[in-house]
Scaffold this motif. Structure first.
Motif, PDB file in Angstrom:
ATOM      1  N   SER A 222      78.303  22.320  64.822  1.00 61.96           N
ATOM      2  CA  SER A 222      77.811  22.258  63.451  1.00 61.96           C
ATOM      3  C   SER A 222      76.343  21.828  63.474  1.00 61.96           C
ATOM      4  O   SER A 222      75.857  21.246  64.457  1.00 61.96           O
ATOM      5  CB  SER A 222      78.618  21.253  62.629  1.00 61.96           C
ATOM      6  OG  SER A 222      78.381  19.926  63.093  1.00 61.96           O
ATOM      7  N   VAL A 223      75.651  22.101  62.380  1.00 61.11           N
ATOM      8  CA  VAL A 223      74.260  21.670  62.277  1.00 61.11           C
ATOM      9  C   VAL A 223      74.173  20.149  62.317  1.00 61.11           C
ATOM     10  O   VAL A 223      73.292  19.575  62.970  1.00 61.11           O
ATOM     11  CB  VAL A 223      73.626  22.235  60.993  1.00 61.11           C
ATOM     12  CG1 VAL A 223      72.296  21.558  60.694  1.00 61.11           C
ATOM     13  CG2 VAL A 223      73.441  23.739  61.111  1.00 61.11           C
ATOM     14  N   LYS A 224      75.098  19.479  61.657  1.00 64.01           N
ATOM     15  CA  LYS A 224      75.106  18.017  61.661  1.00 64.01           C
ATOM     16  C   LYS A 224      75.236  17.470  63.080  1.00 64.01           C
ATOM     17  O   LYS A 224      74.544  16.510  63.461  1.00 64.01           O
ATOM     18  CB  LYS A 224      76.258  17.502  60.797  1.00 64.01           C
ATOM     19  CG  LYS A 224      76.333  15.981  60.705  1.00 64.01           C
ATOM     20  CD  LYS A 224      77.472  15.544  59.798  1.00 64.01           C
ATOM     21  CE  LYS A 224      77.547  14.022  59.706  1.00 64.01           C
ATOM     22  NZ  LYS A 224      78.678  13.589  58.830  1.00 64.01           N
TER      23      LYS A 224
ATOM     24  N   LYS B   7      63.782  30.035  71.007  1.00 62.57           N
ATOM     25  CA  LYS B   7      64.753  29.001  71.355  1.00 62.57           C
ATOM     26  C   LYS B   7      65.112  28.157  70.142  1.00 62.57           C
ATOM     27  O   LYS B   7      64.346  28.075  69.168  1.00 62.57           O
ATOM     28  CB  LYS B   7      64.187  28.095  72.461  1.00 62.57           C
ATOM     29  CG  LYS B   7      64.204  28.733  73.846  1.00 62.57           C
ATOM     30  CD  LYS B   7      63.992  27.666  74.909  1.00 62.57           C
ATOM     31  CE  LYS B   7      64.347  28.206  76.290  1.00 62.57           C
ATOM     32  NZ  LYS B   7      64.328  27.147  77.310  1.00 62.57           N
ATOM     33  N   LEU B   8      66.269  27.521  70.228  1.00 66.27           N
ATOM     34  CA  LEU B   8      66.719  26.604  69.185  1.00 66.27           C
ATOM     35  C   LEU B   8      65.809  25.388  69.165  1.00 66.27           C
ATOM     36  O   LEU B   8      65.464  24.842  70.215  1.00 66.27           O
ATOM     37  CB  LEU B   8      68.166  26.192  69.467  1.00 66.27           C
ATOM     38  CG  LEU B   8      68.854  25.288  68.442  1.00 66.27           C
ATOM     39  CD1 LEU B   8      69.031  26.016  67.118  1.00 66.27           C
ATOM     40  CD2 LEU B   8      70.217  24.833  68.990  1.00 66.27           C
ATOM     41  N   ASN B   9      65.410  24.944  67.965  1.00 65.31           N
ATOM     42  CA  ASN B   9      64.609  23.727  67.881  1.00 65.31           C
ATOM     43  C   ASN B   9      64.938  22.951  66.613  1.00 65.31           C
ATOM     44  O   ASN B   9      65.767  23.360  65.798  1.00 65.31           O
ATOM     45  CB  ASN B   9      63.110  24.040  67.994  1.00 65.31           C
ATOM     46  CG  ASN B   9      62.564  24.859  66.836  1.00 65.31           C
ATOM     47  OD1 ASN B   9      62.802  24.569  65.668  1.00 65.31           O
ATOM     48  ND2 ASN B   9      61.792  25.906  67.165  1.00 65.31           N
ATOM     49  N   ARG B  10      64.273  21.809  66.449  1.00 65.55           N
ATOM     50  CA  ARG B  10      64.587  20.868  65.379  1.00 65.55           C
ATOM     51  C   ARG B  10      64.476  21.500  63.994  1.00 65.55           C
ATOM     52  O   ARG B  10      65.269  21.187  63.088  1.00 65.55           O
ATOM     53  CB  ARG B  10      63.631  19.675  65.499  1.00 65.55           C
ATOM     54  CG  ARG B  10      63.854  18.521  64.525  1.00 65.55           C
ATOM     55  CD  ARG B  10      65.112  17.764  64.794  1.00 65.55           C
ATOM     56  NE  ARG B  10      65.240  17.359  66.188  1.00 65.55           N
ATOM     57  CZ  ARG B  10      66.358  16.867  66.720  1.00 65.55           C
ATOM     58  NH1 ARG B  10      67.442  16.725  65.962  1.00 65.55           N
ATOM     59  NH2 ARG B  10      66.415  16.534  68.002  1.00 65.55           N
ATOM     60  N   THR B  11      63.519  22.385  63.800  1.00 62.31           N
ATOM     61  CA  THR B  11      63.316  23.000  62.481  1.00 62.31           C
ATOM     62  C   THR B  11      64.545  23.765  62.007  1.00 62.31           C
ATOM     63  O   THR B  11      64.867  23.768  60.817  1.00 62.31           O
ATOM     64  CB  THR B  11      62.096  23.938  62.523  1.00 62.31           C
ATOM     65  OG1 THR B  11      60.949  23.174  62.910  1.00 62.31           O
ATOM     66  CG2 THR B  11      61.839  24.587  61.176  1.00 62.31           C
ATOM     67  N   HIS B  12      65.264  24.384  62.940  1.00 64.06           N
ATOM     68  CA  HIS B  12      66.431  25.193  62.581  1.00 64.06           C
ATOM     69  C   HIS B  12      67.578  24.346  62.033  1.00 64.06           C
ATOM     70  O   HIS B  12      68.511  24.876  61.444  1.00 64.06           O
ATOM     71  CB  HIS B  12      66.921  25.976  63.794  1.00 64.06           C
ATOM     72  CG  HIS B  12      65.841  26.757  64.469  1.00 64.06           C
ATOM     73  ND1 HIS B  12      65.909  27.146  65.795  1.00 64.06           N
ATOM     74  CD2 HIS B  12      64.650  27.224  64.011  1.00 64.06           C
ATOM     75  CE1 HIS B  12      64.812  27.807  66.110  1.00 64.06           C
ATOM     76  NE2 HIS B  12      64.037  27.866  65.047  1.00 64.06           N
ATOM     77  N   LEU B  13      67.491  23.036  62.244  1.00 65.81           N
ATOM     78  CA  LEU B  13      68.578  22.143  61.838  1.00 65.81           C
ATOM     79  C   LEU B  13      68.366  21.558  60.446  1.00 65.81           C
ATOM     80  O   LEU B  13      69.143  20.706  60.000  1.00 65.81           O
ATOM     81  CB  LEU B  13      68.727  21.022  62.869  1.00 65.81           C
ATOM     82  CG  LEU B  13      68.878  21.503  64.322  1.00 65.81           C
ATOM     83  CD1 LEU B  13      69.109  20.327  65.251  1.00 65.81           C
ATOM     84  CD2 LEU B  13      69.998  22.530  64.448  1.00 65.81           C
ATOM     85  N   TYR B  14      67.316  22.018  59.778  1.00 66.69           N
ATOM     86  CA  TYR B  14      67.082  21.625  58.383  1.00 66.69           C
ATOM     87  C   TYR B  14      66.941  22.899  57.550  1.00 66.69           C
ATOM     88  O   TYR B  14      65.873  23.222  57.038  1.00 66.69           O
ATOM     89  CB  TYR B  14      65.861  20.703  58.290  1.00 66.69           C
ATOM     90  CG  TYR B  14      66.159  19.384  58.962  1.00 66.69           C
ATOM     91  CD1 TYR B  14      66.800  18.365  58.272  1.00 66.69           C
ATOM     92  CD2 TYR B  14      65.889  19.202  60.311  1.00 66.69           C
ATOM     93  CE1 TYR B  14      67.133  17.175  58.904  1.00 66.69           C
ATOM     94  CE2 TYR B  14      66.213  18.020  60.958  1.00 66.69           C
ATOM     95  CZ  TYR B  14      66.841  17.018  60.248  1.00 66.69           C
ATOM     96  OH  TYR B  14      67.182  15.835  60.878  1.00 66.69           O
ATOM     97  N   PRO B  15      68.069  23.628  57.444  1.00 67.89           N
ATOM     98  CA  PRO B  15      68.042  24.919  56.753  1.00 67.89           C
ATOM     99  C   PRO B  15      67.900  24.748  55.253  1.00 67.89           C
ATOM    100  O   PRO B  15      68.273  23.723  54.666  1.00 67.89           O
ATOM    101  CB  PRO B  15      69.411  25.520  57.105  1.00 67.89           C
ATOM    102  CG  PRO B  15      70.291  24.323  57.312  1.00 67.89           C
ATOM    103  CD  PRO B  15      69.418  23.280  57.936  1.00 67.89           C
ATOM    104  N   GLY B  16      67.341  25.775  54.623  1.00 70.92           N
ATOM    105  CA  GLY B  16      67.374  25.819  53.176  1.00 70.92           C
ATOM    106  C   GLY B  16      68.781  26.147  52.706  1.00 70.92           C
ATOM    107  O   GLY B  16      69.727  26.198  53.502  1.00 70.92           O
TER     108      GLY B  16
ATOM    109  N   TYR C 184      75.878  28.078  61.730  1.00 71.88           N
ATOM    110  CA  TYR C 184      75.232  29.393  61.711  1.00 71.88           C
ATOM    111  C   TYR C 184      76.233  30.440  62.175  1.00 71.88           C
ATOM    112  O   TYR C 184      76.936  30.250  63.170  1.00 71.88           O
ATOM    113  CB  TYR C 184      74.011  29.409  62.627  1.00 71.88           C
ATOM    114  CG  TYR C 184      72.770  28.781  62.015  1.00 71.88           C
ATOM    115  CD1 TYR C 184      71.965  29.509  61.141  1.00 71.88           C
ATOM    116  CD2 TYR C 184      72.397  27.473  62.328  1.00 71.88           C
ATOM    117  CE1 TYR C 184      70.821  28.957  60.589  1.00 71.88           C
ATOM    118  CE2 TYR C 184      71.252  26.909  61.788  1.00 71.88           C
ATOM    119  CZ  TYR C 184      70.465  27.650  60.914  1.00 71.88           C
ATOM    120  OH  TYR C 184      69.332  27.098  60.369  1.00 71.88           O
ATOM    121  N   LEU C 185      76.284  31.562  61.439  1.00 75.21           N
ATOM    122  CA  LEU C 185      77.205  32.651  61.749  1.00 75.21           C
ATOM    123  C   LEU C 185      76.419  33.930  62.040  1.00 75.21           C
ATOM    124  O   LEU C 185      75.337  34.139  61.485  1.00 75.21           O
ATOM    125  CB  LEU C 185      78.146  32.899  60.566  1.00 75.21           C
ATOM    126  CG  LEU C 185      78.941  31.696  60.042  1.00 75.21           C
ATOM    127  CD1 LEU C 185      79.768  32.109  58.828  1.00 75.21           C
ATOM    128  CD2 LEU C 185      79.829  31.110  61.131  1.00 75.21           C
TER     129      LEU C 185
END
Length: 765
Positions: A89-91, A489-498, A120-121
Motif C-alpha cells: 500500500s502507499v501508506k 524509478k519509484l520515489n517519495r513523490t509517488h507516495l503523495y498522490p492526488g 496503485y493498479l
C-alpha cells in the motif's frame, strides 16, 4: 553508524572499489560493463549524472565513480510492476527510506492510484492518456495546471513538452533549475546578457588561476577533478572558497593515471583553501575588490594600473556606483561576515592579481542563499574589472547539476518566456502562445496549497524530496485532482498522490529507444553550451516503458489532437523533432547535420565574444551593500539560544535526491544519514559529545514548527557557528518562504537553527 577519518586522496583505488561494488549491486554486471564503456562516448549515451563537459580527446573510460553509480542504478535488472504494487500500500511504502524505494528497480508498467485500496493498479497507456486529457479539459483555465521538468529530460522531450503546454495555454513551468542555479541564470542575464557560463572546456587548458566557490566536485561532479588536475600539472593555481574542507578539493589520485594507481601517487589540487562562513562568499569577494581597488588607486599615482581600464571604458557600465559601494563597505563587516581575516583575503587577491587569465567557477554553495544573485554579481564584477571575460582561459563558469538542466531552459522550459521565443513559436506553429508569466516551483506549491492549481504533471524528478518544507509539499500534491509522474524509478513523490494519480514508466539514458523500428538518439546540453547526442547501446528488459518524447506525444495527442503538430507521427523519428527545434530555437540551425561532428556542436556565447545583450549593450556592474547579517533580526528574536547557520548537502553515495548507499567516504561517515556536522569547539560549547543525539529546530518568523529529531552529532572541519546536514533529510527545516531575492531558489545553504539534546539520548559512536 561509524565515523572514521578518510586518509586517502579523492579518486584512486577507493573510487575503483566503489565502482565495482555498485556494479555488482546492479545485478546486471556484464551489460553494465558495456554500458560504462559507452558512457559519454561518441555514439554512446550521455551519463545521467552531472552536466560537466567532455575534454576533446580519446579516452577508453569517460565515466567517474558517481557516474558509474548512476549508470548501475538506472540499468539494474530489477523491475517494479503491478505485482509489486499489489503487495504494498502507499501508506506502507511511506515508511520506507528513499534508498529502499529506488532500490526496488525500474518502473515497468503504467499504474493508476486507487484511493479505496490505497494502492496503485495497472492501467493501459491509452487509458492513462485519456484520463490526463479528461482532467485537463475539466479545468476552468489552463493556469490551473502545473508542468514540472527534471534536468534529466532530453532536449527533444523538453521541446515537445513546452510546445504541448504552451498550446494548452499556460507558462506554468516549475522546474529543477528553480531549486539550484536560477540565481546564476538571473544574475548573468542581467549583468552580461546571457544566462549561461562564458567558458568552454578548452579555457581550463589556458587559465593561470581557477577560483572555485561553493562546491564539492569530488562528490557532485567528479570529472571536474580531471580538468582541475590537468590545470595544476601545467602550473595553474586553484583557489578554493568552501565552508567545509572537502577531500576532492584537497588531493586527487587520477584513476586513469598509472603513476597514481601503481605507485600510489596523488596530486595536491588547491593552492589556497579558504573556509568562509555560510553566506560569507560575497563579503570575501568584496574584500578582494576592496584590496585591489586600493592597489589600483595607488598604481594610478605612478601612471600604472591594476584594473583593465581600457576594457572597463569600452565594455562596462555602472563602475562608479559599484566602486562607491566597495569603498563604503567597512572591513569590520567584511571579516565578520566572511569569517576570514583581512590577511587571508589579501592572499587570495594576490593570486588573482598575478594571474593573467582567471576562471571563476561556482555551484550551489553560492546559489542557495537569500543574497545569491548579489553574490554572483559580485563575482562577475570582479571579472569585469580585470577584463576576465571574452578571452581564452578566462571567464565565468556556473557548474550545473543535472545533465540537461541547462538544455531544458534553452528549449523553452521557462515560466518567464522571452518575447523572441514566443514569436518564434508563433511563426513556426501558427498559434499565439500566452505571454503571461507562469509559476516557478515555489509559486506552484503555493497555488496548489491555495486550491488554485489542480493538476500536477512531472516530467521526471522527485518533487517532494527536492523541495523545502517537506510536509507542505506533500500536502500540496495530495490536494490536487490529478498528479502524473513520468519516471524511471519509484520515489517519495509517488507516495503523495492526488485524488487521482498516475505513474508512467519511461526509458532511461542507458536504454535503447526504438521508434518505428529504428533506434533513436536524443541530445543534451552541458554546462559549456555543447550539444551532443545520447543513444542507448545495450538491450534491456523495457517491458511497457516508453520514451519521454513518446509519452509526451501521447498526452498531447489525447489532449489537443493533431494541434499544432501530428504528435504521434513526429515521434516516429526524432530527426523530425530536431528539425522543429532548428526552426524554432536560436543556435540550432541544421541541428541534425551538426550533431554528426564528434562531440557535437557549440552553441556559442555572445558575452564571450564581448556582445552584451543588456539594456545599454554594455556589461553591467551591479551594486549592492553586503547583507546586514546572514541571520535576520526577525529570526534572532525567536530564541535566546545560540543560533547556528545550517547548510544541506549531498553525501558521496548520492546524486540529488537519489541515494545509492550510506557511505560518505571522503567525509568518513557511513551507516546513517540523520547526522549533523559541527565544529569541535561548538560541540563542547553545547555540552555535547560526538555521537550524541540532538534535535534541530529552524527559526523562521511564522507560526510553524520546523524540526527534525534524533540527529547524530559528527565532529567535522567546519567553521564555528556553521553546521551541515544531508539533503533531503534536513529539507523540513527550510521554509518555503525562505528563498533567494529575484531567484525564488530555496535558501538551503543558510538556515538559521538551534540545536538541543534529543529527548532520548543514545550515543552510537
Amino acid at each position: 553508524m561509524s565515523v572514521k577519518k578518510y586518509t586517502g586522496a579523492a579518486g584512486g583505488w577507493g573510487s575503483l572499489a566503489s565502482t565495482a561494488k555498485h556494479l555488482l549491486k546492479s545485478q546486471n554486471v556484464a551489460k553494465n560493463i558495456k554500458n560504462l564503456l559507452n558512457a559519454n562516448q561518441d555514439h554512446g549515451f550521455d551519463c545521467p549524472g552531472c552536466a560537466w563537459g567532455e575534454e576533446q580527446k580519446s579516452d577508453l573510460f569517460r565515466f567517474c565513480e558517481n557516474g558509474a553509480k548512476a549508470v548501475n542504478w538506472e540499468a539494474t535488472s530489477r523491475r517494479v510492476d503491478g505485482d509489486f504494487f499489489a503487495q504494498h500500500s502507499v501508506k506502507a511504502l511511506r515508511k520506507q527510506s528513499d534508498y529502499y524505494l529506488e532500490e526496488q528497480g525500474r518502473l515497468s508498467q503504467p499504474v493508476c492510484y486507487d484511493a479505496q485500496q490505497d494502492k496503485y493498479l495497472p492501467i493501459t497507456w491509452d487509458a492513462a492518456f485519456a484520463l490526463i486529457a479528461q482532467h485537463l479539459h475539466r479545468l476552468d483555465h489552463p493556469n490551473q495546471a502545473e508542468f514540472y521538468t527534471s534536468g534529466r529530460a532530453s532536449n527533444e522531450a523538453a521541446f515537445l513538452y513546452q510546445l504541448f503546454v504552451r498550446k494548452f495555454g499556460t507558462n506554468n513551468f516549475p522546474d529543477c533549475s528553480n531549486m539550484c542555479h536560477e540565481a546564476s541564470g538571473y544574475a548573468l542575464k542581467a549583468a552580461i546578457g546571457v544566462g549561461k557560463g562564458t567558458v568552454t572546456m578548452e579555457d581550463f587548458d589556458h587559465a593561470d588561476a581557477i577560483f572555485v566557490f561553493g562546491q564539492n566536485p569530488g562528490t557532485n561532479h567528479p570529472r571536474m577533478l580531471h580538468t582541475l588536475s590537468h590545470a595544476v600539472q601545467r602550473g595553474a593555481k586553484i583557489v578554493t572558497f568552501n565552508t567545509l574542507k572537502e577531500r576532492g578539493l584537497e588531493r586527487f589520485a587520477n584513476p586513469q593515471s598509472p603513476a597514481h594507481m601503481v605507485l600510489g601517487g596523488e596530486l595536491k589540487l588547491t593552492s589556497r583553501y579558504f573556509t568562509p562562513n555560510l553566506g560569507g562568499d560575497m563579503a570575501a569577494v568584496r574584500g578582494m575588490v576592496k584590496i585591489l581597488l586600493a592597489r589600483h588607486e595607488e598604481a594610478l599615482l605612478s601612471g600604472q594600473q591594476v584594473f583593465d581600464v581600457d576594457f572597463i571604458a569600452q565594455q562596462c557600465s555602472g563602475l562608479d556606483e559599484y566602486l562607491a559601494q566597495v569603498k563604503a563597505t567597512p572591513w569590520s563587516l567584511i571579516t565578520e561576515q566572511s569569517g576570514l581575516s583581512q590577511a587571508q583575503i589579501s592572499s587570495a587577491a594576490d593570486i588573482y592579481q598575478q594571474a593573467e587569465r582567471v576562471i571563476i567557477t561556482w555551484a550551489m554553495g553560492i546559489t542557495q542563499h537569500k543574497h545569491s544573485v548579489a553574490t554572483i554579481h559580485e563575482l562577475t564584477n570582479l571579472q569585469l574589472l580585470f577584463g576576465q571575460i571574452g578571452k581564452t582561459g578566462a571567464g565565468l563558469c556556473p557548474v550545473r547539476g543535472h545533465s540537461n538542466v541547462q538544455g531544458d531552459r534553452t528549449m523553452g522550459i521557462d515560466e518567464k518566456p522571452h518575447a523572441a521565443l514566443l514569436e518564434s513559436i508563433a511563426k513556426t506553429f501558427n498559434f499565439t502562445p500566452s505571454a503571461e508569466v507562469g509559476h516557478n516551483a515555489v509559486q506552484a506549491v503555493e497555488a496548489m496549497l491555495r486550491g488554485e492549481s489542480k493538476v500536477f504533471v512531472a516530467l521526471g524528478g522527485n518533487f517532494v524530496a527536492a523541495m523545502p518544507d517537506s510536509q507542505y509539499i506533500q500536502q500540496a500534491l495530495s490536494s490536487c485532482e490529478l498528479t502524473v509522474n513520468i519516471a524511471t524509478k519509484l520515489n517519495r513523490t509517488h507516495l503523495y498522490p492526488g485524488k487521482c494519480a498516475l505513474i508512467l514508466p519511461c526509458l532511461g539514458r542507458t536504454d535503447i529507444d526504438m521508434q518505428n523500428g529504428k533506434s533513436q538518439k536524443v541530445t543534451v546540453e552541458d554546462s559549456f553550451s555543447m550539444v551532443h547526442a545520447s543513444q542507448g547501446v545495450v538491450a534491456s528488459d523495457i517491458r511497457e516503458m516508453r520514451s519521454e518524447p513518446a509519452i509526451i506525444a501521447g498526452i498531447a495527442q489525447a489532449t489537443l489532437g493533431n494541434e499544432p503538430i501530428a504528435w504521434l507521427d513526429i515521434v516516429k523519428d526524432y530527426d523530425q523533432i530536431r528539425d522543429l527545434i532548428s526552426q524554432t530555437i536560436p543556435g540550432f540551425t541544421d541541428m541534425n547535420q551538426r550533431l554528426q561532428a564528434p562531440g557535437g556542436f557549440y552553441l556559442g556565447n555572445a558575452a564571450a565574444q564581448l556582445r552584451w545583450a543588456t539594456s545599454d549593450q554594455k556589461a553591467q556592474l551591479h551594486s549592492y551593500p553586503l547583507p546586514e547579517a546572514i541571520i535576520s533580526a526577525s529570526q534572532r528574536a525567536l530564541t535566546q539560544n545560540r543560533i547556528f547557520v545550517l547548510q544541506t548537502l549531498r553525501s558521496h553515495d548520492q546524486y540529488n535526491t537519489t541515494v545509492y548507499g550510506f557511505e560518505d567516504r571522503y567525509r568518513g561517515i557511513s551507516g546513517d544519514r540523520n547526522i549533523i556536522m559541527l565544529n569541535s569547539d561548538d560541540i563542547s560549547a553545547l555540552q555535547l559529545s560526538a555521537g550524541d543525539k540532538v534535535d534541530i529546530e529552524a527559526l523562521w518568523p511564522d507560526d510553524i514548527i520546523r524540526k527534525v529529531s534524533n540527529f547524530t552529532v559528527v565532529e567535522y572541519a567546519i567553521p564555528s557557528g556553521n553546521a551541515a546536514a544531508y539533503f533531503p533529510e534536513a529539507n523540513p527545516l527550510v521554509a518555503l518562504a525562505n528563498y533567494g531575492d529575484f531567484s525564488f531558489t530555496p535558501s538551503s545553504k543558510s538556515i538559521a537553527i538551534v540545536i538541543t539534546p534529543a529527548a532520548k539520548q543514545q550515543r552510537i559512536l
